[in-house]
Design a protein around this motif. Structure first.
Motif: not given
Length: 371
Positions: A184-200
């Motif tokens: 979950d936290k890696a997904a959250e960190a990816a979401g700082y720049t990439h908003g699409h669920p697949t990117g996270k």
């Protein structure tokens, strides 16, 4: 963590970070070339560092490794921050990415930022950074009601691979951090720049794979367990389908660039993860490390990112001793990468000896301020 376990884990930390940087440096110079063009120059695939043009000598890393290093630094600083009784705050990693943004917009250290990593002049080089990362971090820097300055999710619909290519360090955290938290936290960190669920979700999956490998799982089991976490999340289908195809091709198709191309170009998160996983599964043995990296970068797509992710995975699986020596010793920034790897291991195993009785006045917390 017992001494023997700690030694094995440290070797995986070093292997993951160095392996990712090696794959990145192999793929960077051919990133925008067609697969046929690459094979015409390198019939056996890209197996040694090549010149990327002016300012890009052989062995040069790209933004993929730069951002991965700032992820490591952010995690260390999040650990230091726990001294304040605030818990492990992943938003500190967002602050690290903001310091990386300085390296892409300034000619050198401004003298206004703290910590040692942002003071490394060699990082102040633009190596084809992703526009999504640059734009999202620039917007976050402005702050405002829609985007908190640190810790907020990007307001875009991008699923580019700029998130997944930098989050492997989350999987390196010791076993005290539950694997679902790591995901979950890696997904959250990816979401700082990439908003699409697949990117996270692709990012969370990579971190979970790395975590399982660090815990001693085999590659196939690590992918299976990470996928079982992935499919619990809404919107998992693009990533889980891409991984399923990667595993199927690794089991049934010839290992080569034609098969890699069936997985896409790696420009988007699920494709980058799938190509890296496929290459690792095609050549999973320690003495096949270079075969896997060559397969991961020799295609018409985002070669540095797919190489970096593959190197992260196999480095975590085999540890540093499996890395090709001829690529290790000429890698740009090797000293800093190893310094961060060792400091990461120290922070999460020897914290009580480093933070000491003097809080922010110790040498360690000057090196890694808690924010």
């Amino acid at each position: 963590m017992r001494r023997q376990e700690q030694e094995a884990w440290r070797a995986r930390v070093r292997g993951c970070l160095l392996g990712g940087a090696i794959g990145d440096a192999l793929g960077g110079p051919v990133e925008f070339q067609d697969g046929r063009t690459i094979l015409a120059k390198y019939p056996d695939g890209v197996r040694s560092y090549v010149d990327g043009g002016p300012g890009w000598p052989p062995g040069t890393i790209t933004d993929d490794t730069q951002m991965t290093l700032f992820t490591v630094e952010g995690l260390i600083r999040a650990g230091v921050r726990t001294d304040r009784g605030l818990g492990f705050t992943v938003g500190v990693v967002h602050g690290a990415y903001d310091r990386w943004l300085d390296t892409q917009t300034l000619p050198g250290p401004s003298g206004e930022r703290n910590g040692w990593l942002q003071g490394e002049q060699w990082l102040y080089a633009r190596r084809a950074p992703g526009n999504t990362c640059l734009t999202a971090l620039t917007e976050a820097r402005k702050g405002g009601p829609r985007i908190p300055q640190y810790g907020g999710q990007a307001v875009n619909d991008s699923k580019g691979c700029g998130g997944v290519m930098r989050v492997a360090p989350f999987g390196l955290l010791p076993a005290e951090a539950p694997i679902d938290w790591v995901f979950d936290k890696a997904a959250e960190a990816a979401g700082y720049t990439h908003g699409h669920p697949t990117g996270k979700l692709a990012s969370g999956t990579l971190a979970a794979i790395v975590r399982e490998l660090c815990d001693g799982a085999g590659l196939d089991d690590a992918i299976t367990r990470a996928t079982s976490l992935l499919i619990r999340h809404e919107g998992h289908e693009e990533t889980s389908t891409a991984l399923q195809l990667a595993r199927q091709l690794a089991a049934t198709a010839p290992a080569g660039p034609v098969t890699v191309e069936r997985l896409g170009g790696g420009w988007i998160a699920e494709e980058a993860l799938a190509i890296a996983v496929y290459a690792a599964l095609a050549y999973p043995e320690p003495d096949q490390f270079l075969d896997a990296l060559a397969l991961a970068v020799t295609h018409s797509g985002d070669s540095d990112s797919t190489g970096a992710i593959c190197g992260n995975i196999l480095g975590a699986l085999h540890g540093e001793t499996a890395l090709p020596a001829e690529l290790v010793f000429t890698l740009e920034g090797r000293a800093a990468i190893l310094q961060l790897a060792d400091d990461f291991a120290l922070e999460f195993t020897q914290q009580q000896r480093l933070h000491g009785d003097y809080g922010p006045f110790t040498a360690w917390t000057t090196r890694y301020p808690g924010g």
